[in-house]
Design a protein around this motif. Structure first.
Motif, mmCIF file in Angstrom:
data_model
loop_
_atom_site.group_PDB
_atom_site.id
_atom_site.type_symbol
_atom_site.label_atom_id
_atom_site.label_comp_id
_atom_site.label_asym_id
_atom_site.label_seq_id
_atom_site.Cartn_x
_atom_site.Cartn_y
_atom_site.Cartn_z
ATOM 1 N N LEU A 176 1.812 -44.006 9.126
ATOM 2 C CA LEU A 176 2.730 -43.100 9.825
ATOM 3 C C LEU A 176 3.291 -43.760 11.080
ATOM 4 C CD1 LEU A 176 0.904 -39.651 9.582
ATOM 5 C CD2 LEU A 176 3.252 -40.115 8.837
ATOM 6 N N GLU A 177 2.425 -44.394 11.842
ATOM 7 C CA GLU A 177 2.855 -45.044 13.083
ATOM 8 C C GLU A 177 3.796 -46.208 12.802
ATOM 9 O OE1 GLU A 177 2.384 -44.301 16.176
ATOM 10 O OE2 GLU A 177 0.903 -42.705 16.054
ATOM 11 N N LEU A 178 3.444 -47.052 11.818
ATOM 12 C CA LEU A 178 4.240 -48.245 11.532
ATOM 13 C C LEU A 178 5.637 -47.900 11.030
ATOM 14 C CD1 LEU A 178 1.539 -50.455 9.772
ATOM 15 C CD2 LEU A 178 2.456 -50.759 12.078
ATOM 16 N N ILE A 203 -0.303 -40.944 1.722
ATOM 17 C CA ILE A 203 -0.055 -42.271 2.298
ATOM 18 C C ILE A 203 1.205 -42.934 1.756
ATOM 19 C CG2 ILE A 203 -0.981 -44.628 2.454
ATOM 20 C CD1 ILE A 203 -3.791 -43.307 2.559
ATOM 21 N N LEU A 204 1.439 -42.843 0.458
ATOM 22 C CA LEU A 204 2.561 -43.573 -0.147
ATOM 23 C C LEU A 204 3.936 -43.152 0.376
ATOM 24 C CD1 LEU A 204 1.484 -44.152 -3.854
ATOM 25 C CD2 LEU A 204 0.825 -45.347 -1.759
ATOM 26 N N PRO A 205 4.147 -41.899 0.813
ATOM 27 C CA PRO A 205 5.463 -41.572 1.396
ATOM 28 C C PRO A 205 5.770 -42.351 2.677
ATOM 29 C CG PRO A 205 4.345 -39.574 0.706
ATOM 30 C CD PRO A 205 3.340 -40.681 0.604
ATOM 31 N N ALA A 241 0.705 -43.203 -8.740
ATOM 32 C CA ALA A 241 1.840 -43.563 -7.891
ATOM 33 C C ALA A 241 3.159 -43.200 -8.569
ATOM 34 C CB ALA A 241 1.803 -45.059 -7.579
ATOM 35 N N ASN A 242 3.272 -43.477 -9.848
ATOM 36 C CA ASN A 242 4.498 -43.146 -10.584
ATOM 37 C C ASN A 242 4.730 -41.645 -10.642
ATOM 38 O OD1 ASN A 242 5.854 -45.536 -11.424
ATOM 39 N ND2 ASN A 242 4.227 -45.961 -12.900
ATOM 40 N N ASN A 243 3.673 -40.879 -10.850
ATOM 41 C CA ASN A 243 3.806 -39.427 -11.013
ATOM 42 C C ASN A 243 4.218 -38.724 -9.723
ATOM 43 O OD1 ASN A 243 3.117 -39.576 -13.718
ATOM 44 N ND2 ASN A 243 0.938 -39.190 -13.349
ATOM 45 N N LEU A 244 4.063 -39.399 -8.594
ATOM 46 C CA LEU A 244 4.512 -38.810 -7.339
ATOM 47 C C LEU A 244 6.031 -38.756 -7.250
ATOM 48 C CD1 LEU A 244 2.010 -40.386 -4.769
ATOM 49 C CD2 LEU A 244 2.023 -38.040 -5.639
ATOM 50 N N LEU A 246 8.317 -40.799 -5.961
ATOM 51 C CA LEU A 246 8.852 -41.090 -4.630
ATOM 52 C C LEU A 246 10.035 -42.046 -4.703
ATOM 53 C CD1 LEU A 246 5.447 -41.613 -2.782
ATOM 54 C CD2 LEU A 246 6.936 -39.592 -2.677
ATOM 55 N N ASN A 247 11.182 -41.634 -4.177
ATOM 56 C CA ASN A 247 12.369 -42.494 -4.187
ATOM 57 C C ASN A 247 12.250 -43.662 -3.216
ATOM 58 O OD1 ASN A 247 13.745 -41.028 -6.146
ATOM 59 N ND2 ASN A 247 14.685 -39.667 -4.637
#
Length: 464
Positions: A176-178, A203-205, A241-244, A246-247
């Motif tokens: 989040l910070e980075l 985390i992945l977003p 990860a794929n099922n999330l 995320l674009n």
């Protein structure tokens, strides 16, 4: 410009490759291809006539006005001057090629958040533990405080590694910070993809790339190297990860080649296509950390023997991607990307780098932060003697030490075979960490015969 007298730059050597005019400058590591008209104009440069005088001669030769010739040849002349293929007669070679490394900020920063991993790969570049026996977590607040001293326009690439990052309890806060506070352009997590999949959603977003280490496209290959059950666990991580959906996220897999899995390399394009992987990276084992005595690294010839089939299969599956993009995904906000492939065995990409490469960038274009807050020139040189600072130091002081380290250990400052090699500025001396293992006396080690072959073959390929 047109009233100046120019000289041919004697540092460039001329080659005719496939009927193309190629000039290679071994002094700087630069090369340039020019067309027939540029070559004809280049040959008229003799150090005694100005550009204007040459135009007057061409005007008589072709019965064209000087103005027309100037407009016709200006892009050519600009290119010749920009590449320093011709140089102003009043300038010295040293003025033209003053490419000394200057103090700056790293483009790539490695952050090792812990020193524990749930796997124990014998070829790992790190000396991480498999047991949680008082291991030390990185204080992410110290990281944020240190990195915020970098001007925002210089905040480029962050790579979060370990150990295993998903065993780090502050990973969500750090990402989040980075990404959202410090606003680094690209944040990558390198993981084995086997643990704590339940944390992916949080985390992945916050990241751009999830790089998953996978040393086989089936359990037969992967589990022999990474342990029983690791393949199925990694597949679960990829699926999660794929099922999330995320674009913002790109999935990348890395394969570390050994003699036990090299025959599986041609199968990776198919695996990538079927699992929505955007990037395949091929790792070459570096003899540091746990891998210091590993003796199963494939030779360049063994790698080349399977890489051709790998590229052929990559083309097949990228053709499938092209069909999907053109026929099935027209108008969609995000279309399936083509599968990219990179390889640590291949140095041809360095031919696109402007200026000479006197090193790999250790301590200057990249630094590496250990989980205890110590900073090193690269992730494979985490040894006390290569310490260039800590997170409590000022970023400028750290980079000054990094620059000092780089200047003391590059191809210009160590008297060995690499120092004498005319190709040294194309490869930068190879992997410094491996040099330490091989020579035990300096940080320059090169795979000269293969590097030279790749450089010449690549220039010939690019010149077609």
């Amino acid at each position: 410009m047109i009233n100046n007298i120019y000289l041919k730059n004697s540092e460039y050597k001329y080659y005719n490759i496939n009927e193309k005019h190629i000039f290679i400058n071994y002094h700087t590591g630069d090369w340039i291809k020019i067309n027939d008209s540029a070559f004809d104009f280049y040959n008229k440069i003799n150090g005694t006539k100005s550009i204007s005088e040459i135009f007057n001669e061409l005007s008589k030769e072709f019965a064209l006005s000087v103005e027309i010739l100037h407009n016709l040849y200006k892009p050519t002349i600009d290119n010749l001057i920009k590449s320093s293929l011709i140089i102003d007669s009043i300038k010295s070679i040293d003025e033209v090629f003053d490419n000394k490394e200057e103090l700056g900020f790293p483009k790539k920063i490695w952050i090792h958040v812990n020193d524990v991993c749930n796997l124990s790969c014998s070829f790992c570049y790190s000396n991480v533990n498999c047991e949680n026996n008082g291991y030390k977590d990185l204080d992410y607040n110290r990281v944020v405080k240190f990195l915020q001293e970098i001007p925002i326009e210089n905040r480029k690439e962050i790579v979060i590694s370990g150990g295993e990052p998903f065993l780090y309890k502050h990973l969500e806060n750090l990402t989040l910070e980075l990404k959202h506070h410090l606003k680094f352009e690209e944040v990558t997590i390198i993981t084995n993809g086997t643990v704590n999949h339940e944390n992916y959603e949080r985390i992945l977003p916050n990241i751009d790339i999830l790089q998953i280490s996978l040393d086989g496209t089936s359990s037969d290959f992967n589990d022999k190297l990474r342990g029983k059950g690791s393949f199925n666990n990694t597949i679960q991580g990829i699926n999660k990860a794929n099922n999330l959906g995320l674009n913002n996220l790109a999935l990348k897999i890395s394969v570390t080649l050994t003699k036990d899995n090299i025959e599986d390399l041609p199968n990776y394009p198919k695996f990538a296509y079927e699992n929505n992987i955007e990037h395949i990276h091929i790792n070459k084992i570096v003899y540091v950390g746990k891998a210091i005595n590993f003796c199963q690294r494939p030779t360049f010839d063994e790698y080349s023997a399977v890489y051709t089939e790998f590229l052929s299969n990559l083309k097949i599956y990228n053709t499938e991607v092209l069909y999907q993009r053109a026929a099935l995904e027209v108008g969609k906000e995000k279309r399936r990307p083509f599968i990219k492939a990179t390889s640590s065995y291949d140095i041809s990409s360095k031919l696109y780098v402007s200026g000479k490469l006197s090193s790999c960038g250790m301590g200057t274009t990249q630094i590496s932060i250990n989980n205890n807050g110590t900073i090193y020139p690269c992730p494979s040189l985490h040894l006390d003697e290569f310490n260039i600072g800590t997170l409590d130091d000022n970023i400028n002081d750290v980079m000054a030490k990094g620059l000092e380290f780089n200047n003391a250990n590059n191809v210009d400052n160590i008297d060995n075979d690499c120092y004498k090699c005319e190709y040294k500025y194309f490869c930068g001396g190879g992997c410094c960490a491996e040099a330490l293992r091989k020579t035990d006396k300096n940080l320059i080690y090169n795979d000269c015969s293969n590097y030279e072959k790749q450089i010449l073959n690549s220039i010939e390929k690019f010149a077609i």
